[in-house]
Design a protein around this motif. Structure first.
Motif, PDB file in Angstrom:
ATOM      1  N   ARG B  60     -17.584   9.721  -4.122  1.00 26.89           N
ATOM      2  CA  ARG B  60     -18.314  10.303  -2.728  1.00 26.89           C
ATOM      3  C   ARG B  60     -19.055   8.918  -2.118  1.00 26.89           C
ATOM      4  O   ARG B  60     -19.300   9.067  -1.057  1.00 26.89           O
ATOM      5  CB  ARG B  60     -18.957  11.369  -2.633  1.00 26.89           C
ATOM      6  CG  ARG B  60     -18.337  12.887  -2.460  1.00 26.89           C
ATOM      7  CD  ARG B  60     -17.664  12.999  -1.118  1.00 26.89           C
ATOM      8  NE  ARG B  60     -16.527  13.973  -0.973  1.00 26.89           N
ATOM      9  CZ  ARG B  60     -16.526  15.004  -0.147  1.00 26.89           C
ATOM     10  NH1 ARG B  60     -17.436  15.024   0.637  1.00 26.89           N
ATOM     11  NH2 ARG B  60     -15.581  15.654  -0.301  1.00 26.89           N
ATOM     12  N   HIS B  64     -13.376   7.649   2.284  1.00 27.11           N
ATOM     13  CA  HIS B  64     -12.017   7.843   2.260  1.00 27.11           C
ATOM     14  C   HIS B  64     -11.307   7.034   3.116  1.00 27.11           C
ATOM     15  O   HIS B  64     -12.132   6.885   4.532  1.00 27.11           O
ATOM     16  CB  HIS B  64     -11.489   9.381   2.358  1.00 27.11           C
ATOM     17  CG  HIS B  64     -11.815  10.232   1.276  1.00 27.11           C
ATOM     18  ND1 HIS B  64     -11.312  10.035  -0.239  1.00 27.11           N
ATOM     19  CD2 HIS B  64     -12.669  11.298   1.357  1.00 27.11           C
ATOM     20  CE1 HIS B  64     -11.530  11.440  -0.692  1.00 27.11           C
ATOM     21  NE2 HIS B  64     -12.597  11.777  -0.066  1.00 27.11           N
ATOM     22  N   GLU B  66      -9.029   7.311   5.180  1.00 24.54           N
ATOM     23  CA  GLU B  66      -8.687   7.960   6.366  1.00 24.54           C
ATOM     24  C   GLU B  66      -9.845   7.904   7.298  1.00 24.54           C
ATOM     25  O   GLU B  66      -9.515   7.939   8.590  1.00 24.54           O
ATOM     26  CB  GLU B  66      -8.167   9.311   6.130  1.00 24.54           C
ATOM     27  CG  GLU B  66      -6.766   9.423   5.405  1.00 24.54           C
ATOM     28  CD  GLU B  66      -6.733   9.100   3.999  1.00 24.54           C
ATOM     29  OE1 GLU B  66      -7.928   8.819   3.425  1.00 24.54           O
ATOM     30  OE2 GLU B  66      -5.512   9.305   3.206  1.00 24.54           O
ATOM     31  N   PHE B  67     -10.820   7.894   7.037  1.00 27.52           N
ATOM     32  CA  PHE B  67     -12.286   7.878   7.766  1.00 27.52           C
ATOM     33  C   PHE B  67     -12.846   6.677   8.054  1.00 27.52           C
ATOM     34  O   PHE B  67     -13.601   6.495   9.015  1.00 27.52           O
ATOM     35  CB  PHE B  67     -13.299   8.939   7.022  1.00 27.52           C
ATOM     36  CG  PHE B  67     -12.703  10.321   6.620  1.00 27.52           C
ATOM     37  CD1 PHE B  67     -12.057  11.063   7.860  1.00 27.52           C
ATOM     38  CD2 PHE B  67     -12.926  10.838   5.425  1.00 27.52           C
ATOM     39  CE1 PHE B  67     -11.830  12.357   7.427  1.00 27.52           C
ATOM     40  CE2 PHE B  67     -12.561  12.075   5.306  1.00 27.52           C
ATOM     41  CZ  PHE B  67     -11.977  12.795   6.112  1.00 27.52           C
ATOM     42  N   ARG B  70     -13.492   5.267  11.728  1.00 26.85           N
ATOM     43  CA  ARG B  70     -14.595   5.631  12.786  1.00 26.85           C
ATOM     44  C   ARG B  70     -15.948   5.702  11.886  1.00 26.85           C
ATOM     45  O   ARG B  70     -16.934   5.658  12.878  1.00 26.85           O
ATOM     46  CB  ARG B  70     -14.185   7.220  12.938  1.00 26.85           C
ATOM     47  CG  ARG B  70     -13.009   7.592  13.740  1.00 26.85           C
ATOM     48  CD  ARG B  70     -12.966   9.110  14.023  1.00 26.85           C
ATOM     49  NE  ARG B  70     -13.799   9.412  14.797  1.00 26.85           N
ATOM     50  CZ  ARG B  70     -13.972   9.452  16.404  1.00 26.85           C
ATOM     51  NH1 ARG B  70     -12.735   9.008  17.017  1.00 26.85           N
ATOM     52  NH2 ARG B  70     -14.864   9.790  17.045  1.00 26.85           N
ATOM     53  N   THR B  71     -15.928   5.425  10.792  1.00 25.17           N
ATOM     54  CA  THR B  71     -17.155   5.611   9.825  1.00 25.17           C
ATOM     55  C   THR B  71     -17.882   4.195   9.529  1.00 25.17           C
ATOM     56  O   THR B  71     -19.120   4.259   9.128  1.00 25.17           O
ATOM     57  CB  THR B  71     -17.300   6.564   9.004  1.00 25.17           C
ATOM     58  OG1 THR B  71     -16.275   6.147   7.998  1.00 25.17           O
ATOM     59  CG2 THR B  71     -16.993   7.914   9.472  1.00 25.17           C
ATOM     60  N   GLU B  75     -21.657   3.488   8.074  1.00 25.30           N
ATOM     61  CA  GLU B  75     -21.673   3.327   6.676  1.00 25.30           C
ATOM     62  C   GLU B  75     -22.271   2.141   6.350  1.00 25.30           C
ATOM     63  O   GLU B  75     -23.228   2.067   5.362  1.00 25.30           O
ATOM     64  CB  GLU B  75     -20.450   3.746   6.002  1.00 25.30           C
ATOM     65  CG  GLU B  75     -19.750   5.051   6.290  1.00 25.30           C
ATOM     66  CD  GLU B  75     -19.345   5.765   4.979  1.00 25.30           C
ATOM     67  OE1 GLU B  75     -19.757   5.703   3.875  1.00 25.30           O
ATOM     68  OE2 GLU B  75     -18.306   6.352   5.100  1.00 25.30           O
ATOM     69  N   ARG B 136     -29.111   6.330  15.888  1.00 24.92           N
ATOM     70  CA  ARG B 136     -29.501   7.485  15.763  1.00 24.92           C
ATOM     71  C   ARG B 136     -29.801   7.914  17.438  1.00 24.92           C
ATOM     72  O   ARG B 136     -29.404   9.258  17.809  1.00 24.92           O
ATOM     73  CB  ARG B 136     -30.837   7.969  15.039  1.00 24.92           C
ATOM     74  CG  ARG B 136     -31.110   9.552  14.761  1.00 24.92           C
ATOM     75  CD  ARG B 136     -32.065   9.666  13.442  1.00 24.92           C
ATOM     76  NE  ARG B 136     -31.334   9.465  12.235  1.00 24.92           N
ATOM     77  CZ  ARG B 136     -30.576  10.479  11.781  1.00 24.92           C
ATOM     78  NH1 ARG B 136     -30.353  11.562  12.582  1.00 24.92           N
ATOM     79  NH2 ARG B 136     -29.996  10.439  10.648  1.00 24.92           N
ATOM     80  N   HIS B 139     -25.982   7.320  19.364  1.00 26.44           N
ATOM     81  CA  HIS B 139     -24.761   8.169  19.133  1.00 26.44           C
ATOM     82  C   HIS B 139     -24.851   9.637  19.211  1.00 26.44           C
ATOM     83  O   HIS B 139     -25.949  10.225  18.695  1.00 26.44           O
ATOM     84  CB  HIS B 139     -24.450   7.642  17.669  1.00 26.44           C
ATOM     85  CG  HIS B 139     -23.261   8.121  17.196  1.00 26.44           C
ATOM     86  ND1 HIS B 139     -23.048   9.362  16.358  1.00 26.44           N
ATOM     87  CD2 HIS B 139     -22.079   7.592  17.223  1.00 26.44           C
ATOM     88  CE1 HIS B 139     -21.886   9.438  16.079  1.00 26.44           C
ATOM     89  NE2 HIS B 139     -21.251   8.436  16.234  1.00 26.44           N
ATOM     90  N   PRO B 140     -24.096   9.999  20.247  1.00 24.11           N
ATOM     91  CA  PRO B 140     -24.124  11.344  20.691  1.00 24.11           C
ATOM     92  C   PRO B 140     -24.350  12.660  19.586  1.00 24.11           C
ATOM     93  O   PRO B 140     -25.419  13.182  19.615  1.00 24.11           O
ATOM     94  CB  PRO B 140     -22.956  11.521  21.600  1.00 24.11           C
ATOM     95  CG  PRO B 140     -22.587  10.382  22.145  1.00 24.11           C
ATOM     96  CD  PRO B 140     -23.142   9.463  21.138  1.00 24.11           C
ATOM     97  N   PRO B 141     -23.486  12.631  18.529  1.00 26.70           N
ATOM     98  CA  PRO B 141     -23.699  13.793  17.661  1.00 26.70           C
ATOM     99  C   PRO B 141     -25.037  13.250  16.671  1.00 26.70           C
ATOM    100  O   PRO B 141     -25.465  14.421  16.538  1.00 26.70           O
ATOM    101  CB  PRO B 141     -22.333  13.475  16.677  1.00 26.70           C
ATOM    102  CG  PRO B 141     -21.486  12.807  17.329  1.00 26.70           C
ATOM    103  CD  PRO B 141     -22.155  11.861  18.545  1.00 26.70           C
ATOM    104  N   LEU B 142     -25.089  12.031  16.452  1.00 29.36           N
ATOM    105  CA  LEU B 142     -26.545  11.917  15.806  1.00 29.36           C
ATOM    106  C   LEU B 142     -27.776  12.355  16.390  1.00 29.36           C
ATOM    107  O   LEU B 142     -28.353  12.989  15.932  1.00 29.36           O
ATOM    108  CB  LEU B 142     -26.483  10.251  15.414  1.00 29.36           C
ATOM    109  CG  LEU B 142     -26.077   9.813  14.115  1.00 29.36           C
ATOM    110  CD1 LEU B 142     -26.172   8.219  13.976  1.00 29.36           C
ATOM    111  CD2 LEU B 142     -26.774  10.379  12.944  1.00 29.36           C
ATOM    112  N   ARG B 144     -27.760  14.547  18.612  1.00 33.71           N
ATOM    113  CA  ARG B 144     -27.684  15.874  18.833  1.00 33.71           C
ATOM    114  C   ARG B 144     -28.400  16.709  17.798  1.00 33.71           C
ATOM    115  O   ARG B 144     -29.075  17.572  17.998  1.00 33.71           O
ATOM    116  CB  ARG B 144     -26.416  16.226  19.178  1.00 33.71           C
ATOM    117  CG  ARG B 144     -26.107  17.725  19.579  1.00 33.71           C
ATOM    118  CD  ARG B 144     -26.570  18.140  20.914  1.00 33.71           C
ATOM    119  NE  ARG B 144     -26.492  19.661  21.366  1.00 33.71           N
ATOM    120  CZ  ARG B 144     -27.036  20.487  20.655  1.00 33.71           C
ATOM    121  NH1 ARG B 144     -28.179  20.553  19.824  1.00 33.71           N
ATOM    122  NH2 ARG B 144     -26.832  21.958  21.011  1.00 33.71           N
ATOM    123  N   ILE B 145     -27.983  16.239  16.585  1.00 31.13           N
ATOM    124  CA  ILE B 145     -28.424  16.743  15.326  1.00 31.13           C
ATOM    125  C   ILE B 145     -29.897  16.256  14.787  1.00 31.13           C
ATOM    126  O   ILE B 145     -30.301  16.879  13.851  1.00 31.13           O
ATOM    127  CB  ILE B 145     -27.635  17.042  14.066  1.00 31.13           C
ATOM    128  CG1 ILE B 145     -27.127  15.287  13.740  1.00 31.13           C
ATOM    129  CG2 ILE B 145     -26.214  17.599  14.717  1.00 31.13           C
ATOM    130  CD1 ILE B 145     -26.143  15.367  12.581  1.00 31.13           C
TER     131      ILE B 145
END
Lengths: 436, 222
Positions: B60, B64, B66-67, B70-71, B75, B136, B139-142, B144-145
């Motif tokens: 982990r 992967h 595939e991601f 976007r990441t 990362e 943080r 970035h909208p999702p970051l 938001r959470i």
């Protein structure tokens, strides 16, 4: 009308009478049922990196941060921290973690039901290894306990628990099944008292894809299997699972498990339906609290076993090119990685793989009951657009999958977007190519 | 008692006590919540699933493919400042001396990185932390959470890093005071650690193991 109002107003009488505090208590009690070490480790581990958003088709399609998967589990996380976490008394005393309120639960309804198909892609991207999809599933369970699950799902779950089928149909499904057999000149083995294999069917196929039902009958006949359909356990889908209701899921599951036990079956076949597979293969024993005295296999798994045993012989298809959609519940979450490709290999299918395939496949957009929610239509269409583009990018002429719910989703998307492909069933293709 | 003596005396001992006690409390509380015995028919044995769980602990760490599209940026930044922090804490000469004094051990074999390189790593790490903070917020999702835990942890880390660099370069006033602020920041970090997301340093192992183990049992993707 908000989703919550719409659903509260339509809820059945017993749940309409629940006061807000009773709803909160019920949600909390359901959450507490899941506060085990495994779940707690998941809830304690989140570093708020937001990467789960980058795996979610609903976020990618809309770029709306409210669709960040871990955010969908927030009521459950909040409840855990306040009620059961290591510092819960401290948080309660200082008022640092507020009680989950009915308003918050209502606000989260759309996030837990409309915008999550429980596909589990988010669980693969999480650098901490959090089983995000399971946390969202527990969120759904709390909502159902509080009487806040969408009416469309709860009504079907109740109906299915009572009658065996999720809603009234023009004709009872056993009769529909007999008619399909007659139309295709096939003998329907229905309601035998004893059989080695109990076969279930997707309601969506009985309604919309009779050829798939005929294909199942044809294949089992050709294999000479000792099988039966049962009127009292015909439908594979489990609307209790979709709605998040443990009680209804258990009752619906019991219909199939009880029938299999009575038959003395050693095997139950789940047809082309992903969520039915999760409900029966991975959740039935857990929810019933007992080991099942029979095996559960998806039809593609069973056929791949028959292929390996030399009992299933398939002829080659013509030179068309195919794309294949890996249904999330079967592949990523269910572990059926190779069976569909073994069958396609045996038919010499010229498979053009998508960029995101096998465990990484994007969801069809309609799983987890999302297909049944009118309120989710726009959102799922946006996610489907992305998926259709990926299929087209393969350059394949034909398109296959092995889940009827995915077919419903792709058919809807195809109609909405004038898509030039028809979604075909892998089992139908096998039935066409099966040798005498 | 001077501020420096206080920071590396009673305050440090108190912070260490809170750290050890509360970390153990949080971990034990989590694992004492009980395990549900699963009853499904699994695809693999517990032994081979455990091996896959152990593999997932390592796997982990690498996303992967595939991601990655976007990441990758997030990362890279995340890995960058984590590596920087570990290098400074574990291989910077003043810190190695600090650990040796604190634990009363003499590990002559423990390597150190030349101070010039550590200085560069420190500045780069602060820069990466700054990018992570901006991200943080932007970035909208970051965004938001994110909650108090995220922002306060960053504040402490900045305090710790900046005071450390100021102490090394002799900036901002008397060395003893700046050093005391640096050690106080560290003490605050120790006290905050068990109550915060910093606990991921411990939870990362069981969380990854569990997903690897349970998914292997089903034959699902890990």
């Amino acid at each position: 009308m908000s989703t919550a109002t719409q659903n509260l107003s339509g809820a059945p009488a017993a749940e309409e009478r629940l006061s807000p505090s009773e709803r909160e208590e019920r949600a909390m009690s359901e959450f507490a049922h899941h506060f085990g070490a495994y779940t707690a480790t998941n809830l304690e581990s989140c570093i708020h990196c937001g990467m789960c958003a980058d795996a979610c088709h609903f976020y990618i399609a809309t770029e709306d941060p409210k669709y960040t998967p871990i955010l969908k589990a927030e009521p459950f996380k909040q409840a855990y921290r306040r009620e059961s976490g290591a510092f819960a008394p401290f948080y309660k005393l200082l008022g640092l973690k507020k009680k989950v309120t009915v308003d918050e639960l209502e606000e989260w309804q759309e996030l837990l039901f409309d915008s999550c198909s429980q596909c589990g892609r988010c669980s693969l991207i999480c650098p901490m290894g959090i089983e995000v999809a399971e946390m969202i599933e527990i969120g759904r369970r709390g909502m159902a306990a509080a009487g806040l699950a969408p009416k469309a799902l709860m009504d079907r779950a109740r109906h299915q628990a009572e009658t065996g089928q999720p809603e009234e149909s023009e004709k009872p499904y056993p009769e529909v099944l007999r008619e399909i057999g007659k139309e295709h000149d096939l003998e329907v083995k229905l309601d035998k008292d004893k059989a080695d294999i109990l076969v279930c069917l997707p309601r969506t196929d009985l309604d919309q894809n009779p050829e798939s039902v005929a294909a199942m009958i044809k294949i089992f006949d050709r294999l000479g299997a000792d099988y039966t359909f049962r009127s009292d356990a015909l439908i594979a889908e489990n609307y209790g699972y979709y709605a998040g209701s443990r009680g209804l899921q258990k009752r619906i599951t019991s219909r199939i498990t009880d029938a299999a036990k009575k038959l003395g079956a050693s095997l139950v076949i789940v047809p082309e339906c992903g969520h039915a597979y999760t409900a029966l293969r991975w959740q039935a024993a857990e929810i019933l609290g007992e080991r099942l005295p029979f095996r559960v296999r998806h039809v593609t798994e069973f056929l791949a076993e028959q292929l390996e045993a030399g009992k299933l012989k398939l002829s080659k298809v013509n030179g068309d090119t195919f794309a294949f959609h890996d249904p999330c519940q079967l592949v990523r979450k269910g572990g059926i990685m190779d069976a569909p490709r073994q069958l396609m290999d045996a038919m010499d299918v010229d498979l053009r793989e998508m960029h995101n395939k096998k465990g990484f496949s994007f969801c069809c957009g309609g799983g987890g009951g999302v297909n049944d929610l009118e309120s989710a239509k726009d959102l799922r269409n946006r996610a489907q657009t992305m998926k259709l583009r990926e299929i087209d990018d393969t350059g394949a002429k034909r398109f296959l999958t092995s889940c009827s719910d995915c077919r419903v989703s792709f058919n809807e998307a195809g109609e909405n977007q004038d898509w030039n492909k028809k979604t075909e069933s892998l089992i139908e293709l096998v039935a066409t190519q099966i040798k005498e | 008692m001077t501020l420096l003596e206080f920071s590396r005396g009673p305050m440090l001992h108190f912070a260490l006590f809170v750290f050890v006690f509360a970390v153990l409390w949080r971990l034990i509380s989590t694992f004492m919540l009980g395990w549900r015995k699963r009853k499904s028919e699994w695809r693999t044995t517990s032994g081979s699933s455990a091996v896959k769980g152990a593999i997932a602990v390592g796997n982990r760490s690498w996303p992967h493919p595939e991601f990655l599209e976007r990441t990758a940026f997030g990362e890279a930044v995340g890995y960058g400042y984590h590596i920087g922090l570990f290098a400074i804490i574990l291989l910077g000469a003043p810190h190695v001396i600090f650990w040796k004094n604190l634990f009363g051990i003499s590990a002559t074999w423990w390597p150190t990185i030349p101070s010039g390189i550590i200085h560069v790593i420190s500045v780069v790490t602060i820069f990466l932390l700054l990018i992570a903070t901006i991200r943080r917020y932007m970035h909208p999702p970051l965004r938001r959470i994110s909650n108090f835990d995220d922002w306060f942890t960053l504040v402490i880390l900045f305090g710790l890093m900046i005071s450390g660099v100021m102490a090394v370069f002799g900036l901002g006033g008397r060395y003893e005071i700046i050093l005391a602020v640096h050690i106080i920041s560290f003490n605050v970090l120790l006290i905050w650690f068990p109550f915060s997301k910093l606990m991921h340093a411990f939870y990362i192992l069981p969380a990854r193991f569990f997903i690897g183990y349970t998914h292997a049992k089903k034959g699902a993707s890990t």
